[in-house]
Write a protein that holds these residues in place. Structure first.
Motif, mmCIF file in Angstrom:
data_model
loop_
_atom_site.group_PDB
_atom_site.id
_atom_site.type_symbol
_atom_site.label_atom_id
_atom_site.label_comp_id
_atom_site.label_asym_id
_atom_site.label_seq_id
_atom_site.Cartn_x
_atom_site.Cartn_y
_atom_site.Cartn_z
ATOM 1 N N LEU A 145 0.794 -1.221 0.000
ATOM 2 C CA LEU A 145 0.000 0.000 0.000
ATOM 3 C C LEU A 145 0.828 1.272 0.000
ATOM 4 O O LEU A 145 0.277 2.357 0.005
ATOM 5 N N CYS A 146 2.120 1.158 -0.014
ATOM 6 C CA CYS A 146 3.019 2.304 -0.084
ATOM 7 C C CYS A 146 2.947 3.114 1.207
ATOM 8 O O CYS A 146 2.385 2.693 2.201
ATOM 9 N N ASP A 147 3.523 4.298 1.154
ATOM 10 C CA ASP A 147 3.506 5.190 2.295
ATOM 11 C C ASP A 147 2.108 5.773 2.485
ATOM 12 O O ASP A 147 1.258 5.695 1.613
ATOM 13 N N ALA A 148 1.874 6.369 3.643
ATOM 14 C CA ALA A 148 0.577 6.990 3.921
ATOM 15 C C ALA A 148 0.257 8.045 2.870
ATOM 16 O O ALA A 148 1.146 8.769 2.411
ATOM 17 N N ALA A 149 -1.023 8.120 2.477
ATOM 18 C CA ALA A 149 -1.429 9.018 1.398
ATOM 19 C C ALA A 149 -1.604 10.441 1.901
ATOM 20 O O ALA A 149 -2.035 10.676 3.026
#
Length: 565
Positions: free
Chosen positions: A35-39
């Motif tokens: 999910l990658c880094d926080a959006a």
């Protein structure tokens, strides 16, 4: 034997149960990597999408799911899977023109605007040469985008710390000459919205109010009428940002203040004039002043014939020393002479010039340049008061992104209100040529700067693109109530917009910005985490159950043949 077998089964169940927390932890870590880094979430505003007689214009798509890119790449580069980020400060208009005219593929376009252009910014801004340059550049960009058929999503956003940091990182990566992809990592921009839908039966709404004049027999219907008119709706590249502070918020504010001033005069029978005053706030201004045309045709013939003249107010909030009166009838026409001389003399008394511009209308062409031309087509004497020397083109300069609160000068509006109010009063009360100021600054009839400022601030925060306004929109209700406070017989007229115009929804969205690691990094991280978890699991099993239990987990079960033997 049965008890021993059950004991072994319970033992294995306990071992597997001890694995659950570890497995859950592993799944969570894998999900975090995916999910990658926080959006980061940023409000964005979509380029308008519309059709004229079936011909498409504007942005035809709304969803985004591509990696970010900057202008570091050469022209002609394949950016079909990239969202190009263009700050207005660094805009290369030729680059955008090439992609549109040559129909090159682009994953999406995100244009970053300075905070000075945000509609909610009502503190006032400096009219520096830099800001003027930005306004001119933005006007050129809007013209290019609004009149083009754009085959990719186009959004506007305002600069902030998050977008600045993202753009700086994107530029560093792009400087290496390698586009951001799932393999290399970078920033991913995602807008998840449904595809735009047509707006069904868009309407335009006109609002009118009367101030009846005084007549000896009490029948004001027999009195001549002066109409004061202003178009209140807007049109711009981004409907959710189209506030039109000058065009034509300044005209609306001026009309409301003139109505307030004359309501004081007309509330007293002794100072009520022998003219009816008709105030009209019309819609459909950007669409050939369609609302004005339909409003005029809704009036009965006797009412139209009673109009002595109409004065239309258009863009009167950003001028210094001269306003212009635009007319369709020849300047030597007796009525035009009378109107112009009245306004010109008042302008001189107030310390500025009032000029006259004549433009003949073409009856065979349905296109009108100014609002007063709709009156002229019905043989009603009318003029437009404006700071503009030339009329705007269709769907241009009627609520652009650069037409914000900082562009408007309150003092200019106040001077314009004084010009209109004094000129009308001299005409109504027969004071032409007399040195009489009815609306003097030190009198009870003085222009109210606070009232002007309040309405200007409100309109400068309220997008007013007609197809996106409901019949009971709060703005329409507020304008109606304001006219009810100062005029009588207020009425609201709803009409359908010309069927040749088709508009689409989805004007505002949320942009999710993800900082994505490369696939190589993801795999390496998973390998390290996996190794760590295996070692941790083995340690837990050995310390709690023993080495034999750990070995038994990986031991191959006996075949059926061995069991049969």
């Amino acid at each position: 034997m049965a008890d021993e077998k059950k004991s072994k089964q319970r033992h294995r169940v306990m071992v597997f149960e001890s694995m659950y927390p570890v497995v859950a932890l592993m799944l969570i870590l894998v999900a975090c990597v995916e999910l990658c880094d926080a959006a980061t979430v940023v409000d964005v505003y979509r380029l308008i999408q519309y059709d004229i007689s079936g011909v498409p214009f504007g942005s035809r798509f709304s969803s985004l799911n591509h990696h970010a890119a900057s202008l570091s790449f050469q022209r002609g580069a394949d950016l079909s899977r990239s969202v190009l980020i263009l700050p207005l400060r660094e805009l290369d208009i030729g680059f955008v023109r090439d992609y549109i005219s040559q129909k090159q593929s682009l994953g999406g376009l995100l244009i970053l605007l300075p905070q000075t252009f945000r509609p909610g910014n009502i503190d006032g801004g400096s009219q520096s040469s830099e800001n003027d340059g930005f306004r001119n550049l933005l006007a050129e960009l809007e013209k290019l985008l609004v009149h083009g058929n754009i085959p990719f999503p186009v959004y506007f956003a305002f600069e902030n710390e998050e977008t600045d940091a993202m753009l700086a990182d994107v530029k560093k990566n792009d400087a290496l000459g390698q586009q951001a992809t799932a393999t290399t990592g970078g920033y991913k921009l995602v807008i998840s919205v449904s595809e735009p839908r047509k707006i069904a039966s868009p309407t335009i709404t006109n609002i009118q109010g009367w101030l009846p004049g005084s007549r000896a027999d009490g029948d004001s219907n027999q009195l001549p009428t002066i109409a004061v008119v202003a178009s209140y709706d807007t049109f711009g590249a981004a409907p959710a940002l189209s506030v039109g502070s000058d065009s034509n918020g300044s005209g609306v504010v001026s009309l409301l203040e003139v109505a307030r001033l004359f309501s004081i005069l007309y509330s007293n029978p002794k100072t009520r004039g022998r003219y009816n005053l008709l105030f009209a706030l019309t819609s459909g201004g950007p669409y050939n002043y369609e609302g004005t045309q339909k409003w005029l045709k809704s009036l009965d013939q006797r009412m139209r014939e009673s109009i002595d003249y109409a004065i239309c107010l258009n863009s009167v909030g950003s001028w210094d020393s001269e306003l212009l009166i635009h007319v369709s009838k020849p300047p030597d026409n007796a009525y035009i002479k009378q109107i112009f001389e009245g306004f010109s003399n008042v302008g001189q008394d107030l310390g500025f010039q009032v000029g006259l511009k004549h433009k003949k209308i073409n009856i065979s062409n349905s296109r009108v340049a100014w609002e007063h031309e709709q009156f002229s087509r019905l043989r009603v004497t009318a003029a437009t008061l404006s700071e503009l020397s030339t009329p705007p083109e269709l769907l241009e300069n009627s609520g652009s992104l650069s037409d914000t609160r900082q562009l408007v000068n309150e003092d200019a509006i106040i001077k314009g209100v004084k010009l209109v109010a004094e000129s009308l009063a001299k005409h109504i009360y027969g004071h032409q040529g007399k040195d009489i100021k009815i609306f003097a600054d030190d009198s009870s009839l003085a222009v109210n700067p606070f009232y002007v400022r309040s309405w200007l601030d409100l309109l400068s925060q309220t997008p007013r693109v007609a197809p996106f306004l409901l019949k009971n929109d709060p703005l329409i209700m507020a304008l109606k109530k304001e006219l009810e406070d100062y005029t009588a017989e207020v009425s609201v007229q709803h009409e359908s917009l010309d069927g040749s115009f088709t508009f689409y929804d989805s004007t505002k969205a949320s942009l999710n910005i993800y900082q994505v690691a490369s696939v190589t990094f993801d795999l390496l991280l998973l390998l390290v985490l996996g190794s760590y978890l295996i070692v941790l699991f083995s340690f837990l099993v050995i310390t709690t159950r023993g080495l034999d239990d750990l070995i038994s987990l990986f031991r191959r079960p006996p075949s059926r043949k061995v069991k049969m033997a």
